[in-house]
Design a protein around this motif. Structure first.
Motif, short mmCIF file in Angstrom:
data_model
loop_
_atom_site.label_atom_id
_atom_site.label_comp_id
_atom_site.label_asym_id
_atom_site.label_seq_id
_atom_site.Cartn_x
_atom_site.Cartn_y
_atom_site.Cartn_z
N ILE A 141 -2.03 2.83 27.97
CA ILE A 141 -1.19 3.67 29.13
C ILE A 141 0.37 3.20 28.68
O ILE A 141 1.16 4.11 28.87
CB ILE A 141 -1.58 3.28 30.49
CG1 ILE A 141 -3.09 3.95 30.99
CG2 ILE A 141 -0.69 3.80 31.54
CD1 ILE A 141 -3.69 3.27 32.09
N ASP A 142 0.40 1.94 28.52
CA ASP A 142 1.85 1.58 28.36
C ASP A 142 2.63 2.15 27.06
O ASP A 142 3.75 2.41 27.25
CB ASP A 142 1.88 -0.05 27.93
CG ASP A 142 1.72 -1.04 29.05
OD1 ASP A 142 2.21 -0.45 30.15
OD2 ASP A 142 1.33 -2.07 29.08
N LYS A 143 1.58 2.64 26.15
CA LYS A 143 2.33 3.11 24.84
C LYS A 143 2.38 4.41 24.88
O LYS A 143 3.02 5.28 24.02
CB LYS A 143 1.67 2.47 23.67
CG LYS A 143 1.90 0.78 23.37
CD LYS A 143 1.14 0.39 22.54
CE LYS A 143 1.23 -1.18 22.46
NZ LYS A 143 0.43 -1.68 21.19
N TYR A 144 1.27 5.24 25.42
CA TYR A 144 1.09 6.47 25.05
C TYR A 144 1.10 7.42 26.40
O TYR A 144 0.42 8.51 26.37
CB TYR A 144 -0.40 6.51 24.26
CG TYR A 144 -0.07 5.98 22.98
CD1 TYR A 144 0.38 6.60 21.97
CD2 TYR A 144 -0.91 4.66 22.89
CE1 TYR A 144 0.88 5.89 20.65
CE2 TYR A 144 -0.66 3.99 21.59
CZ TYR A 144 -0.12 4.57 20.44
OH TYR A 144 0.12 3.82 19.41
N ALA A 145 1.06 7.02 27.48
CA ALA A 145 1.02 7.69 28.67
C ALA A 145 2.27 7.71 29.63
O ALA A 145 2.13 7.35 30.56
CB ALA A 145 -0.17 7.36 29.45
N PRO A 146 3.14 8.29 29.14
CA PRO A 146 4.68 8.07 29.92
C PRO A 146 4.79 8.87 31.10
O PRO A 146 5.21 8.42 32.23
CB PRO A 146 5.54 8.83 28.90
CG PRO A 146 5.06 9.52 27.87
CD PRO A 146 3.71 8.65 27.85
N ASN A 147 3.86 9.93 31.10
CA ASN A 147 3.68 10.85 32.69
C ASN A 147 3.15 10.07 33.52
O ASN A 147 3.42 9.83 34.70
CB ASN A 147 3.21 11.97 32.19
CG ASN A 147 4.05 12.79 31.41
OD1 ASN A 147 5.23 13.24 31.64
ND2 ASN A 147 3.48 13.13 30.22
N PHE A 148 1.76 9.53 32.96
CA PHE A 148 0.91 8.73 34.06
C PHE A 148 1.74 7.39 34.57
O PHE A 148 1.48 6.95 35.65
CB PHE A 148 -0.32 8.42 33.41
CG PHE A 148 -1.37 7.87 34.40
CD1 PHE A 148 -1.82 8.51 35.72
CD2 PHE A 148 -1.68 6.49 34.28
CE1 PHE A 148 -2.75 7.84 36.21
CE2 PHE A 148 -2.47 5.74 35.13
CZ PHE A 148 -3.18 6.51 36.33
#
Length: 541
Positions: A141-148
Motif C-alpha cells: 500500500i505504501d509503495k503502490y497504492a497512492p489512491n488508497f
C-alpha cells in the motif's frame, strides 16, 4: 502507516522495477511487507499504464451475483486488461456457495493468487495472515497504492478499521464515502400526505411519535373508510429499535459493534442489552406493539407481505429506503430525530463507512503482488470509481456539461426487459455490492443517492454522531477471537430472541432481572472485557 491527500499521486521512485532471473525472496507474515518478485516476473511500471510491460495472467477467485455476466468475458475486465496488460483468469461462484467454496480452496491449498469480492471475515483475515497464506499488504500500500493511501490519510477510521492486532493489513475494503451521508444514515420514511390530512406536524418527542402512529391507525388517513392502514410497517423489530436508540442515549459510537458503547457515567465499556436505558426502549416499543401501532406480525412477517402493503400505499412509516424506489409511492419524507425521556436527541443508528474489509486479498501464490496492488488501487481513484460504477460515456452513461452522469436509456429502460441491475451487470460487476472500492455519491445511482434520500440525511445531520465518535467493527487477536466465539454466538442470539419476546409480550418485563442474570451466566462480563481491550487498542493513536 499514513497516506497522502485524496487523488492520484506519483510515486517517489520513478524508475522501472526489474527482477533479475534467479533472484527471489519473501518476507514473513508479521513483517508488514508484501511478497517480493519472483524469478519469472516481468517488468512492472510503478506509475501509469500499462502496469506491466508484458502480458501476464493472474488467477483470481470471486463471488458474483446472477445479474453479472461471465467475468471472463465481461466488458469491465476485458477493457482493463488492455489498459494494464494483466489478464485475470476468473473462477467465480454465486454468493450462496461462496463461504463453502472459499474454505475448500484454502483447506486444500488450491487457492488462487488473488481473492476478490470474497468477503473474508476479520477473524479469517487474521487466521490466514498469521499462517502466511495471505500476504500483509502494508508495504505494498505504501509503495503502490497512492489512491488508497490518500483515503487512509483523509479518514483515519479506515486504517484503524483494517489493521489487525498484529499490525498488519491483510485485506482491502469496500468504503462508503463519509461525505455520502445518505448511504450511511437516514431516518425512516413517513407519509407526508397522511400528516397533512390529519393536521399533524412531524413528531418531536416520543409522545408525539406515539400519537402520530395512533392517528394513522385510527383516523383513516387514506380515506377509504377501512382500518387497513399500517402505522409502522417493517420486517423485524431491528428498524424501530435502531431508530430509537439515540433517543434513549444508547450506541454513542454507532451500531458497528451493536451491543457495546461507552457508559457516559463511568467512561467504561457498556453492554447495552442489559442496561436500564435499553429496557426503557424495549418497554416503549412494546407499548406501540400492544396498542397495534406497529405491524402485528413484525417478528415473523415476510418481506413480500410488507412489500404488498407498501405498493398499495398502506404504510404510514417505512424503515426501508425511500418508498418511491421500492413501492413506487411518492410523497414520503424522512422522520424527525426524537427527543427521549432523559433529554437525549441523537441519531446513532449509524455504522462505520467501512464495509467488508476482506474484499481484496493477495495470497502467498501471487507472482506479481506489486502489480496487483496497482491493479486494485485504480478503483480507489476518481477515474477508476467512475469507470467501475458507470462504464463508458455515451454507451452505458451520459454526462452533461456540469459533469452529472446518468445511465443511458438502454440501461434504465432496457428493451429486453432487464432490470437495472441485470442491464448494468452485462457490462459491470458492482450490482450485488461485493467489491473492493469506494462508493461515491456522484457515481452511485441506487435509492440512497436519490434527492429525497439526500434531503432525509440532511434533516438528520445535526443529530448524527460525529466521525470521530464512530467505531468501526473491532478487530480481535486470535486468542480473543477464539474465546469470544465460544460465548458471543449464544449471547447475541439470546439478546435478539429476548428483544422480540419483550416487545411482543411473550416475555414479561417482570422477568428482566432473570434475563440479566442469564446473560451473566453466559459470560457477558468476559464478553465486555474482550471488547474493552479492543476498544482500548482502537483508541491508541
Amino acid at each position: 502507516m499514513k497516506g497522502n491527500k485524496r487523488g492520484k499521486m506519483l510515486l517517489a521512485c520513478m524508475v522501472t522495477i526489474t527482477v533479475l532471473a534467479g533472484c527471489s525472496s519473501t518476507k514473513s507474515a508479521d513483517s508488514g511487507g508484501g511478497k517480493a518478485q519472483d524469478a519469472s516476473e516481468a517488468t512492472i511500471n510503478p506509475t501509469g499504464f500499462p502496469i506491466m510491460n508484458e502480458s501476464t495472467t493472474v488467477s483470481g477467485f470471486a463471488a458474483k451475483f446472477f445479474a453479472n455476466a461471465d467475468w471472463n468475458n465481461i466488458r469491465l475486465w476485458n477493457d482493463y486488461e488492455k489498459k494494464t496488460n494483466i489478464h485475470v483468469k476468473w473462477d467465480t461462484v454465486q454468493t450462496e456457495t461462496l463461504k463453502e467454496k472459499r474454505n475448500l480452496l484454502l483447506a486444500g491449498n488450491d487457492y488462487p493468487e488473488m481473492f476478490y469480492a470474497s468477503a473474508f471475515s476479520r477473524s479469517d483475515l487474521l487466521k490466514y495472515g498469521k499462517q502466511g497464506a495471505f500476504l500483509p499488504l502494508n508495504d505494498l500500500i505504501d509503495k503502490y497504492a497512492p489512491n488508497f493511501k490518500a483515503m487512509m490519510d483523509k479518514y483515519p477510521i479506515i486504517a484503524k478499521g483494517i489493521t489487525m492486532p498484529d499490525g498488519n493489513i491483510y485485506g482491502l475494503p469496500t468504503i462508503y464515502d463519509p461525505e455520502f451521508k445518505s448511504v450511511l444514515y437516514g431516518t425512516p420514511w413517513v407519509k407526508q400526505e397522511w400528516l397533512d390530512k390529519l393536521g399533524l406536524q412531524q413528531p418531536e418527542t416520543l409522545d408525539d411519535f406515539y400519537n402520530m402512529l395512533k392517528a394513522f391507525k385510527e383516523k383513516d388517513p387514506n380515506g377509504n373508510n377501512q382500518k387497513d392502514e399500517i402505522a409502522w410497517g417493517a420486517v423485524g423489530t431491528t428498524g424501530i429499535v435502531n431508530y430509537l436508540r439515540g433517543s434513549f442515549g444508547l450506541n454513542n459510537h454507532g451500531t458497528s459493534n451493536i451491543n457495546v458503547d461507552t457508559d457516559p457515567e463511568t467512561g467504561k465499556l457498556r453492554f447495552i442489552p442489559s442496561d436500564p436505558r435499553y429496557k426503557e426502549l424495549l418497554q416503549f416499543v412494546s407499548k406501540l406493539y400492544k396498542d397495534g401501532l406497529i405491524e402485528q406480525d413484525i417478528v415473523s412477517v415476510k418481506s413480500t407481505e410488507v412489500d404488498s402493503k407498501g405498493v398499495q400505499g398502506l404504510l404510514g412509516v417505512s424503515d426501508s429506503v425511500d418508498p418511491v424506489a421500492i413501492y413506487n409511492q411518492k410523497g414520503y419524507v424522512g422522520l424527525s430525530v426524537l427527543k427521549g425521556p432523559h433529554g437525549d436527541q441523537q441519531f446513532s443508528a449509524y455504522g462505520s463507512p467501512l464495509g467488508n474489509i476482506g474484499m481484496f486479498v493477495l495470497t502467498d501464490k501471487a507472482k506479481h503482488p506489486e502489480a496487483m496492488m496497482r491493479w486494485v488501487d485504480y478503483f480507489y481513484s476518481d477515474e477508476g470509481i467512475k469507470q467501475f460504477f458507470m462504464g463508458w460515456k455515451d454507451e452505458t452513461y451520459t454526462e452533461d456539461a456540469s459533469g452529472n452522469v446518468d445511465y443511458t436509456d438502454e440501461i434504465k429502460n432496457n428493451p429486453n426487459g432487464l432490470t437495472l441491475d441485470q442491464a448494468v451487470g452485462q457490462y459491470l460487476i458492482w450490482p450485488g455490492g461485493y467489491y473492493p472500492g469506494f462508493v461515491k455519491q456522484k457515481y452511485f445511482k441506487g435509492a440512497e443517492g436519490m434527492p429525497t434520500s439526500v434531503e432525509n440525511a440532511k434533516k438528520a445531520e445535526s443529530y448524527v454522531l460525529s466521525q470521530d465518535q464512530i467505531w468501526p467493527p473491532f478487530n480481535f487477536t486470535q486468542d480473543e477471537q477464539s474465546e469470544l466465539t465460544t460465548i458471543q454466538t449464544d449471547i447475541d442470539a439470546y439478546v435478539l430472541e429476548m428483544k422480540d419476546k419483550f416487545i411482543t409480550g411473550n416475555e414479561s418485563f417482570d422477568n428482566w432481572d432473570k434475563y440479566v442474570a442469564a446473560l451473566e451466566k453466559m459470560g457477558v462480563e468476559r464478553y465486555k472485557a474482550i471488547y474493552q481491550s479492543a476498544a482500548e487498542r482502537y483508541a491508541k493513536p
